[in-house]
Design an enzyme around this catalytic site. Structure first.
Site, PDB file in Angstrom:
ATOM      1  N   SER A  88      19.295  69.752 -20.718  1.00 42.84           N
ATOM      2  CA  SER A  88      19.320  71.203 -19.765  1.00 42.84           C
ATOM      3  C   SER A  88      20.280  72.138 -19.631  1.00 42.84           C
ATOM      4  O   SER A  88      21.514  71.032 -18.958  1.00 42.84           O
ATOM      5  CB  SER A  88      18.475  70.363 -18.567  1.00 42.84           C
ATOM      6  OG  SER A  88      18.352  71.648 -16.995  1.00 42.84           O
TER       7      SER A  88
ATOM      8  N   TYR B 218      20.700  64.104 -12.411  1.00 49.42           N
ATOM      9  CA  TYR B 218      20.038  64.878 -13.221  1.00 49.42           C
ATOM     10  C   TYR B 218      20.967  66.032 -14.700  1.00 49.42           C
ATOM     11  O   TYR B 218      21.108  65.648 -15.959  1.00 49.42           O
ATOM     12  CB  TYR B 218      19.085  66.251 -12.921  1.00 49.42           C
ATOM     13  CG  TYR B 218      18.507  66.689 -14.434  1.00 49.42           C
ATOM     14  CD1 TYR B 218      17.657  65.791 -15.340  1.00 49.42           C
ATOM     15  CD2 TYR B 218      18.742  68.008 -14.383  1.00 49.42           C
ATOM     16  CE1 TYR B 218      16.432  66.875 -16.184  1.00 49.42           C
ATOM     17  CE2 TYR B 218      17.773  68.963 -15.895  1.00 49.42           C
ATOM     18  CZ  TYR B 218      16.861  68.055 -16.101  1.00 49.42           C
ATOM     19  OH  TYR B 218      16.253  68.407 -17.300  1.00 49.42           O
TER      20      TYR B 218
ATOM     21  N   LYS C 292      22.258  64.606 -18.761  1.00 46.70           N
ATOM     22  CA  LYS C 292      22.214  66.100 -18.850  1.00 46.70           C
ATOM     23  C   LYS C 292      22.990  65.839 -20.350  1.00 46.70           C
ATOM     24  O   LYS C 292      22.941  66.437 -21.479  1.00 46.70           O
ATOM     25  CB  LYS C 292      21.598  67.059 -18.974  1.00 46.70           C
ATOM     26  CG  LYS C 292      19.949  66.710 -18.428  1.00 46.70           C
ATOM     27  CD  LYS C 292      18.956  65.932 -19.598  1.00 46.70           C
ATOM     28  CE  LYS C 292      17.755  66.235 -19.633  1.00 46.70           C
ATOM     29  NZ  LYS C 292      16.539  65.649 -20.233  1.00 46.70           N
TER      30      LYS C 292
HETATM   31  N1  LIG Z   1      10.095  72.052 -18.258  1.00 43.80           N
HETATM   32  C1  LIG Z   1      11.575  72.994 -18.155  1.00 43.80           C
HETATM   33  O1  LIG Z   1      12.016  73.767 -18.020  1.00 43.80           O
HETATM   34  C2  LIG Z   1      12.746  72.113 -18.828  1.00 43.80           C
HETATM   35  C3  LIG Z   1      13.914  72.280 -18.750  1.00 43.80           C
HETATM   36  C4  LIG Z   1      15.077  71.111 -18.790  1.00 43.80           C
HETATM   37  C5  LIG Z   1      15.256  69.976 -19.564  1.00 43.80           C
HETATM   38  N2  LIG Z   1      13.694  69.846 -19.531  1.00 43.80           N
HETATM   39  C6  LIG Z   1      13.398  68.391 -20.183  1.00 43.80           C
HETATM   40  O2  LIG Z   1      12.244  68.453 -20.698  1.00 43.80           O
HETATM   41  C7  LIG Z   1      11.957  67.485 -20.935  1.00 43.80           C
HETATM   42  C8  LIG Z   1      10.040  67.516 -20.713  1.00 43.80           C
HETATM   43  O3  LIG Z   1      10.358  67.303 -19.773  1.00 43.80           O
HETATM   44  P1  LIG Z   1       9.263  68.368 -19.290  1.00 43.80           P
HETATM   45  O4  LIG Z   1       8.803  69.885 -18.559  1.00 43.80           O
HETATM   46  O5  LIG Z   1       8.121  68.690 -20.340  1.00 43.80           O
HETATM   47  O6  LIG Z   1       8.240  67.879 -17.916  1.00 43.80           O
HETATM   48  P2  LIG Z   1       6.750  66.151 -17.845  1.00 43.80           P
HETATM   49  O7  LIG Z   1       7.401  65.895 -16.443  1.00 43.80           O
HETATM   50  O8  LIG Z   1       5.803  67.487 -18.230  1.00 43.80           O
HETATM   51  O9  LIG Z   1       7.344  65.371 -18.978  1.00 43.80           O
HETATM   52  C9  LIG Z   1       8.392  64.056 -18.560  1.00 43.80           C
HETATM   53  C10 LIG Z   1       6.916  63.163 -18.682  1.00 43.80           C
HETATM   54  O10 LIG Z   1       7.898  61.850 -19.405  1.00 43.80           O
HETATM   55  C11 LIG Z   1       7.241  60.985 -18.853  1.00 43.80           C
HETATM   56  N3  LIG Z   1       8.220  60.219 -18.721  1.00 43.80           N
HETATM   57  C12 LIG Z   1       9.013  59.924 -17.726  1.00 43.80           C
HETATM   58  N4  LIG Z   1       9.131  58.089 -17.761  1.00 43.80           N
HETATM   59  C13 LIG Z   1       9.272  57.899 -18.490  1.00 43.80           C
HETATM   60  C14 LIG Z   1       9.440  56.552 -19.094  1.00 43.80           C
HETATM   61  N5  LIG Z   1      10.500  55.713 -18.610  1.00 43.80           N
HETATM   62  N6  LIG Z   1       9.057  56.370 -20.094  1.00 43.80           N
HETATM   63  C15 LIG Z   1       7.852  57.261 -21.188  1.00 43.80           C
HETATM   64  N7  LIG Z   1       7.838  58.007 -20.166  1.00 43.80           N
HETATM   65  C16 LIG Z   1       8.464  58.738 -19.564  1.00 43.80           C
HETATM   66  C17 LIG Z   1       6.533  62.168 -17.643  1.00 43.80           C
HETATM   67  O11 LIG Z   1       5.585  61.178 -18.106  1.00 43.80           O
HETATM   68  C18 LIG Z   1       6.153  62.989 -18.102  1.00 43.80           C
HETATM   69  O12 LIG Z   1       4.536  63.531 -19.334  1.00 43.80           O
HETATM   70  C19 LIG Z   1      13.029  66.577 -19.821  1.00 43.80           C
HETATM   71  O13 LIG Z   1      13.444  65.151 -20.783  1.00 43.80           O
HETATM   72  C20 LIG Z   1      12.894  67.758 -19.131  1.00 43.80           C
HETATM   73  O14 LIG Z   1      14.305  66.937 -18.058  1.00 43.80           O
HETATM   74  C21 LIG Z   1      12.145  70.464 -18.955  1.00 43.80           C
END
Ligand SMILES: NC(=O)c1ccc[n+]([C@@H]2O[C@H](COP(=O)([O-])OP(=O)(O)OC[C@H]3O[C@@H](n4cnc5c(N)ncnc54)[C@H](O)[C@@H]3O)[C@@H](O)[C@H]2O)c1
Length: 309
Positions: A153, A166, A170
């Site tokens: 991230s 976080y 990351k």
């Molecule tokens: N959305 C963004 O702009 C953004 C930016 C930077 C990083 N990220 C990263 O992208 C990834 C996906 O995030 P997202 O935005 O789709 O959010 P999201 O919350 O929709 O997806 C995360 C998923 O991980 C699952 N999860 C959490 N803990 C878990 C575990 N212990 N075992 C199995 N599954 C688990 C949750 O149930 C959820 O469905 C994450 O790692 C997040 O940190 C997202």
């Protein structure tokens, strides 16, 4: 250019019950990969009780003509990560692509943050990726082919208020993937990191909502799919991706200064430190050896460190 396909490949995507993971799973499945959709089905803070998120996405993929099975294991538990990889191997006989995507948020200023919240975020993002990769690594090594993608991230790369936990997790993933890339190369295993920008439940309320709305998860999935593909030959890199924006993020070292005398005094540091902040002529080194040689060379003759020194 011919279409990038994943026929015969098996992909595990963690946290694929929604958001980015679901989108990655659907794209790879639509191009022939057999998928294991992992998700514990939890809330953004990882506290709510598990749901059927993984089953729903697997059913969606199958209904669209793809091949997918669901896994509801907690990837922050080494036994859960191991069961996930075992399930892929028993169902499909191999594991080619591992997309470490599962994540949670527990934002608070550092002063107010419980160590349990710090630890839980490290457990899911950093150690969860380590556990899944550890379980899949020997399978990929024996296949002499593999693609590992971790989800970092910009918060980790650049820092964000309220996200010490976080950010630590990351950026930890970046160090992990860079060493992994070096170890994987002789086995045909590539490892890269993606720092997404996407409208999901996790990004709600973070930064500018208007801008995020123009960044659907599918834009990030195109980048992830390329990095997972046969034709990709890039490893150990970090890509920022979202809304069609795609850039390499790198850790660079400034040209630096050579402090006079064999035992520098703090006063000499005080006089020179501003000059070290200048990034003109900075280098992004491919590995520790090259970085070390460049520093040694700079000491020897005051020459500018060079990436191919
Ligand atoms: N959305 C963004 O702009 C953004 C930016 C930077 C990083 N990220 C990263 O992208 C990834 C996906 O995030 P997202 O935005 O789709 O959010 P999201 O919350 O929709 O997806 C995360 C998923 O991980 C699952 N999860 C959490 N803990 C878990 C575990 N212990 N075992 C199995 N599954 C688990 C949750 O149930 C959820 O469905 C994450 O790692 C997040 O940190 C997202």
């Amino acid at each position: 250019m011919s279409q990038i396909r994943f026929d015969g490949r098996v992909a595990i995507i963690t946290g694929a019950g929604g958001g980015l993971g679901r989108s990655h799973a659907k794209l790879l499945a639509s191009r022939g990969a057999r998928i294991v959709v992992n998700d514990l089905g939890t809330s953004v803070d990882g506290a709510a009780s598990p749901s059927l998120a993984a089953e729903n996405v697997a059913a969606e993929i199958c209904a669209a003509g793809g091949t997918a099975i669901a896994n509801g294991d907690d990837i922050s538990d080494p036994a859960g990560a191991s069961r996930l990889v075992d399930q892929a191997v028993s169902a499909y006989g191999r594991v080619d692509i591992l997309i470490n995507n599962a994540g949670i948020l527990r934002d608070k200023t550092f002063a107010k943050m419980d160590l349990d919240d710090f630890r839980k975020v490290l457990d899911v993002h950093l150690l969860g990726a380590v556990y899944c990769t550890k379980a899949a690594w020997s399978v990929m090594q024996s296949q002499r082919w593999g693609r590992v993608i971790v989800t970092t991230s910009s918060s980790g790369l650049y820092g964000h208020f309220g996200q010490t936990n976080y950010g630590a997790a990351k950026l930890g993933l970046v160090g992990f993937v860079k060493a992994l890339a070096q170890e994987g190369q002789r086995f045909g295993i590539l490892a890269n990191a993606v720092a997404p920008l996407a409208a999901t439940r996790m990004s709600e309320g973070v930064l500018d909502a208007e801008v995020f709305r123009k960044m659907p998860p599918e834009h990030v999935s195109a980048v992830v799919a390329y990095l997972a593909s046969e034709g990709c030959d890039i490893t150990g890199e970090v890509f920022v991706a979202g809304g069609g924006y795609l850039a390499r993020a790198a850790i660079v070292e400034s040209r630096g200064v050579v402090l006079a005398s064999d035992r520098p005094l703090p006063e000499q540091v005080a006089c020179s430190i501003q000059a070290t902040l200048d990034l003109a002529g900075a280098n992004a080194f491919p590995n520790l050896e090259v970085a070390f040689k460049a520093a040694a060379l700079r000491l020897e003759d005051g020459a500018a460190p060079s990436a191919d020194a």
